[in-house]
Scaffold this active site. Structure first.
Site, PDB file in Angstrom:
ATOM      1  N   GLY A  32      -4.641  18.753  44.693  1.00  0.00           N
ATOM      2  CA  GLY A  32      -5.259  19.710  45.371  1.00  0.00           C
ATOM      3  C   GLY A  32      -4.616  21.243  45.728  1.00  0.00           C
ATOM      4  O   GLY A  32      -3.407  20.965  46.030  1.00  0.00           O
ATOM      5  N   ASN A 106      -9.302  11.306  50.712  1.00  0.00           N
ATOM      6  CA  ASN A 106      -9.515  11.633  49.461  1.00  0.00           C
ATOM      7  C   ASN A 106     -10.486  10.600  48.994  1.00  0.00           C
ATOM      8  O   ASN A 106     -10.599   9.279  49.120  1.00  0.00           O
ATOM      9  CB  ASN A 106      -8.129  11.147  48.625  1.00  0.00           C
ATOM     10  N   GLY A 107     -11.727  11.121  48.272  1.00  0.00           N
ATOM     11  CA  GLY A 107     -12.642  10.344  48.006  1.00  0.00           C
ATOM     12  C   GLY A 107     -13.897  11.000  48.170  1.00  0.00           C
ATOM     13  O   GLY A 107     -13.839  12.259  48.475  1.00  0.00           O
ATOM     14  N   CYS A 243     -10.770   3.906  39.684  1.00  0.00           N
ATOM     15  CA  CYS A 243     -10.941   5.087  39.122  1.00  0.00           C
ATOM     16  C   CYS A 243     -10.087   5.160  37.667  1.00  0.00           C
ATOM     17  O   CYS A 243      -8.999   5.315  38.070  1.00  0.00           O
ATOM     18  CB  CYS A 243     -10.818   6.440  39.767  1.00  0.00           C
ATOM     19  N   TYR A 249      -6.045  11.039  33.868  1.00  0.00           N
ATOM     20  CA  TYR A 249      -5.846  12.716  33.839  1.00  0.00           C
ATOM     21  C   TYR A 249      -5.127  12.990  34.909  1.00  0.00           C
ATOM     22  O   TYR A 249      -4.089  13.982  35.263  1.00  0.00           O
ATOM     23  CB  TYR A 249      -7.171  13.351  33.676  1.00  0.00           C
ATOM     24  N   SER A 290      -1.388  17.940  29.758  1.00  0.00           N
ATOM     25  CA  SER A 290      -2.481  16.605  29.991  1.00  0.00           C
ATOM     26  C   SER A 290      -2.321  15.846  28.837  1.00  0.00           C
ATOM     27  O   SER A 290      -2.319  14.877  28.982  1.00  0.00           O
ATOM     28  CB  SER A 290      -3.890  17.218  30.208  1.00  0.00           C
ATOM     29  N   ASP A 357      -5.341  15.145  23.151  1.00  0.00           N
ATOM     30  CA  ASP A 357      -5.392  15.474  24.539  1.00  0.00           C
ATOM     31  C   ASP A 357      -6.000  14.291  25.352  1.00  0.00           C
ATOM     32  O   ASP A 357      -6.253  13.265  24.726  1.00  0.00           O
ATOM     33  CB  ASP A 357      -6.338  16.665  24.891  1.00  0.00           C
ATOM     34  N   ASP A 358      -6.066  14.244  26.541  1.00  0.00           N
ATOM     35  CA  ASP A 358      -6.521  13.203  27.535  1.00  0.00           C
ATOM     36  C   ASP A 358      -8.018  13.213  27.406  1.00  0.00           C
ATOM     37  O   ASP A 358      -8.866  12.243  27.562  1.00  0.00           O
ATOM     38  CB  ASP A 358      -5.947  13.175  28.912  1.00  0.00           C
ATOM     39  N   CYS A 394     -19.029  12.781  38.253  1.00  0.00           N
ATOM     40  CA  CYS A 394     -18.440  11.653  39.135  1.00  0.00           C
ATOM     41  C   CYS A 394     -19.074  12.106  40.443  1.00  0.00           C
ATOM     42  O   CYS A 394     -18.968  13.359  40.887  1.00  0.00           O
ATOM     43  CB  CYS A 394     -17.061  12.188  38.828  1.00  0.00           C
TER      44      CYS A 394
HETATM   45  P1  AMP Z   1     -13.018  21.137  28.894  1.00  0.00           P
HETATM   46  O1  AMP Z   1     -12.137  22.168  28.442  1.00  0.00           O
HETATM   47  O2  AMP Z   1     -14.163  21.481  29.844  1.00  0.00           O
HETATM   48  O3  AMP Z   1     -13.322  20.158  27.785  1.00  0.00           O
HETATM   49  O4  AMP Z   1     -12.019  20.046  29.708  1.00  0.00           O
HETATM   50  C1  AMP Z   1     -11.047  19.450  29.064  1.00  0.00           C
HETATM   51  C2  AMP Z   1      -9.572  19.845  29.723  1.00  0.00           C
HETATM   52  O5  AMP Z   1      -9.606  19.826  31.079  1.00  0.00           O
HETATM   53  C3  AMP Z   1      -8.746  18.891  29.240  1.00  0.00           C
HETATM   54  O6  AMP Z   1      -7.455  19.471  28.736  1.00  0.00           O
HETATM   55  C4  AMP Z   1      -8.345  18.010  30.691  1.00  0.00           C
HETATM   56  O7  AMP Z   1      -6.779  17.804  30.821  1.00  0.00           O
HETATM   57  C5  AMP Z   1      -8.620  18.758  31.621  1.00  0.00           C
HETATM   58  N1  AMP Z   1      -9.619  18.440  32.570  1.00  0.00           N
HETATM   59  C6  AMP Z   1     -10.301  17.100  32.540  1.00  0.00           C
HETATM   60  N2  AMP Z   1     -10.675  16.829  33.681  1.00  0.00           N
HETATM   61  C7  AMP Z   1     -10.603  17.731  34.621  1.00  0.00           C
HETATM   62  C8  AMP Z   1     -10.855  18.080  35.960  1.00  0.00           C
HETATM   63  N3  AMP Z   1     -11.525  17.296  36.629  1.00  0.00           N
HETATM   64  N4  AMP Z   1     -10.174  19.128  36.598  1.00  0.00           N
HETATM   65  C9  AMP Z   1      -9.390  19.859  36.050  1.00  0.00           C
HETATM   66  N5  AMP Z   1      -9.169  19.691  34.486  1.00  0.00           N
HETATM   67  C10 AMP Z   1      -9.537  18.672  33.953  1.00  0.00           C
END
Ligand code: AMP
Length: 481
Positions: A32, A106-107, A243, A249, A290, A357-358, A394
């Protein structure tokens, strides 16, 4: 209000607690960046300081010196799209007839409105629309008529949803984890006291030892003099709902959550990605930061199998650009990705490239990256993602956009591949996640993947009734079955 945050609580024998709280908030900063706060108690009264911004900006020396006492709680707050300001900074504090309370959360509760209405009928007035204020009032109300542990048990019966809480009631610190363990919370020991924190990395930052995770439905009470802790298992759920996105991530890679090492999980997910959808290319490169562990696992598994592939950093990140995710318009988000990531041309020019990527959320990052890397001369660009498609919002504490903005909400993988312009695109399945995490899929919250949630959420499906285990989570039957 979605609160994806970090919490901490510390009780020490005879050392001032403000500085260790401050350091541990630094360790949780990734959870945060919008606001930070600390509340302490010196045996006579509670002291509070909250402010907007990063931990380093929210406190100065004088603020820390003013936070006297040997026990306290702290909080870092995640940016949500609207409502920036100190109004919702935490810990949320109240003083009431039988003492003082400071709550870090948190939550996200799923029954905030119903509870707020009930409390309002009883004369409680609210200054924010945050669920944390509702928790605080509910707890304060129960503390008027019951001893603390009983009052916490009664509160846990009323509040539904995800919560890892650190609570300072007068001079005593409690850690509370919701009955499904949706958000992490860990207990650690310091030379001269005990600590409760969202992630183990915060305990280690204080040179402490992790004792264990707080169990779902468990409450830990830290003795006021910092010499011991007591455990109270106050609630049980039929199944956990951890979760999975924390592992993919959100959490720090150097943290251990529910006994699983986050970095290793990410590497193993990367290796699984190679097993499931590996493709021969000249180079594998991560989206920093990430995708780094996923890409290392993916490339390592490829090389173990004899693939002639280089693992290289082909994208450089500008650390001074904020998170692209929270930019209000799509154009700003696209511009921000370009500012944030620049390719190393000689790594990609004339070569076929796999970018790992994740996750894909809106699709902005991967779309932009495909363009950037092609412009830098790549012959082919393949995308591999270490999570399943994120297809639903979410409600439990991760800041995700609405269905309209989620690229996977109404597109198939092939359609997404076309939309982002990749030569190929592959994800993991929810079953892959469960296998690598070594959880039964019913012990995970996969709501953002399956659209079926482990809590009752108005207008959404429950994964506990018709979808137990959640749809799409089990492996499809082998051919011929
Ligand atoms: P996007 O560009 O919208 O597809 O978001 C994907 C990218 O944002 C990836 O590189 C993730 O690592 C990152 N990401 C995924 N979830 C979140 C989140 N809740 N807040 C910020 N970044 C995120």
């Amino acid at each position: 209000m979605h609160e994806k945050c970090g919490v901490v609580g510390i009780a020490l024998r005879d050392r001032e607690v403000a500085r260790p709280l401050y350091y541990s908030l630094y360790a949780l900063q990734h959870r945060g960046q919008e606001a930070a706060g600390i509340a302490t108690h010196d045996g006579f009264q509670q002291y509070d300081h909250t402010d907007t911004g990063l931990v380093g900006d929210a406190f100065d020396e004088a603020d820390i010196d003013d936070l006297t006492g040997t026990r306290g709680v702290g909080h870092v707050r995640y940016p949500t799209s609207g409502g920036v300001g100190t109004c919702c900074a935490q810990p949320f504090s109240v003083s009431f007839k039988s003492g003082s309370l400071a709550v870090s959360h948190n939550g996200n509760l799923v029954n905030t409105e119903a509870l707020r209405d009930t409390l309002a009928e009883d004369g409680h007035t609210f200054t924010t629309d945050a669920d944390t204020e509702v928790i605080t009032h509910e707890l304060a109300r129960n503390l008027l008529s019951a001893a603390p542990i009983q009052a916490i048990a009664e509160t846990m019966e009323q509040i539904h949803g995800s919560y890892s809480l650190t609570v300072l009631h007068d001079e005593t610190v409690y850690g509370i984890r919701d009955p499904k363990g949706n958000r992490p919370l860990v207990l650690g020991e310091l030379d001269d006291g005990y600590v409760l924190a969202s992630e183990s990395a915060a305990v280690e930052t204080l040179d402490g030892e992790v004792i264990r995770d707080v169990a779902p439905g468990e409450v830990i009470r830290l003795a006021t003099d910092g010499t011991e802790y007591t455990s109270h298992q106050l609630a049980t759920a039929e199944s956990a709902a951890h979760c999975f996105f924390e592992y993919v991530y959100f959490a720090r890679p150097d943290s251990v959550i529910d006994g699983r090492r986050v970095y290793e999980v990410r590497r193993d997910l990367g290796a699984r990605l190679w097993e499931q959808s590996g493709i021969d290319t000249d180079v594998v490169m991560p989206v920093p930061d990430s995708g780094r562990a996923f890409a290392a696992g993916y490339a390592g598994a490829a090389q173990d199998e004899g693939a002639d592939v280089e693992f290289a950093e082909g994208l450089m990140k500008n650390r001074y650009v904020g998170r692209t995710f929270i930019m209000p318009t799509q154009e700003q988000r696209e511009r921000a990705v370009r500012l944030k990531l620049n390719p190393i041309k000689h790594t990609v020019a004339g070569r076929s490239v796999t970018i790992v990527d994740d996750s894909i959320v809106r699709g902005t990052t991967s779309h932009q990256l495909v363009d950037i890397v092609r412009d830098a001369g790549a012959e082919a660009v393949h995308i591999r993602i270490g999570a399943p498609p994120i297809a639903a919002p979410c409600y439990l504490g991760i800041d995700m956009p609405t269905r309209e903005e989620l690229i996977a909400a109404d597109m198939s993988v092939d359609e997404i591949e076309d939309a982002i312009g990749a030569d190929s695109l592959a994800y993991l399945t929810a079953a892959d996640i469960a296998r690598v995490l070594d959880f039964d899929s019913t012990e995970l919250c996969l709501g953002c993947v399956s659209g079926a949630y482990p809590y009752d959420i108005e207008g959404e499906k429950s994964d506990r009734e018709t979808l137990y285990p959640p749809v799409g989570v089990e492996d499809p039957p082998a051919e011929g079955d």
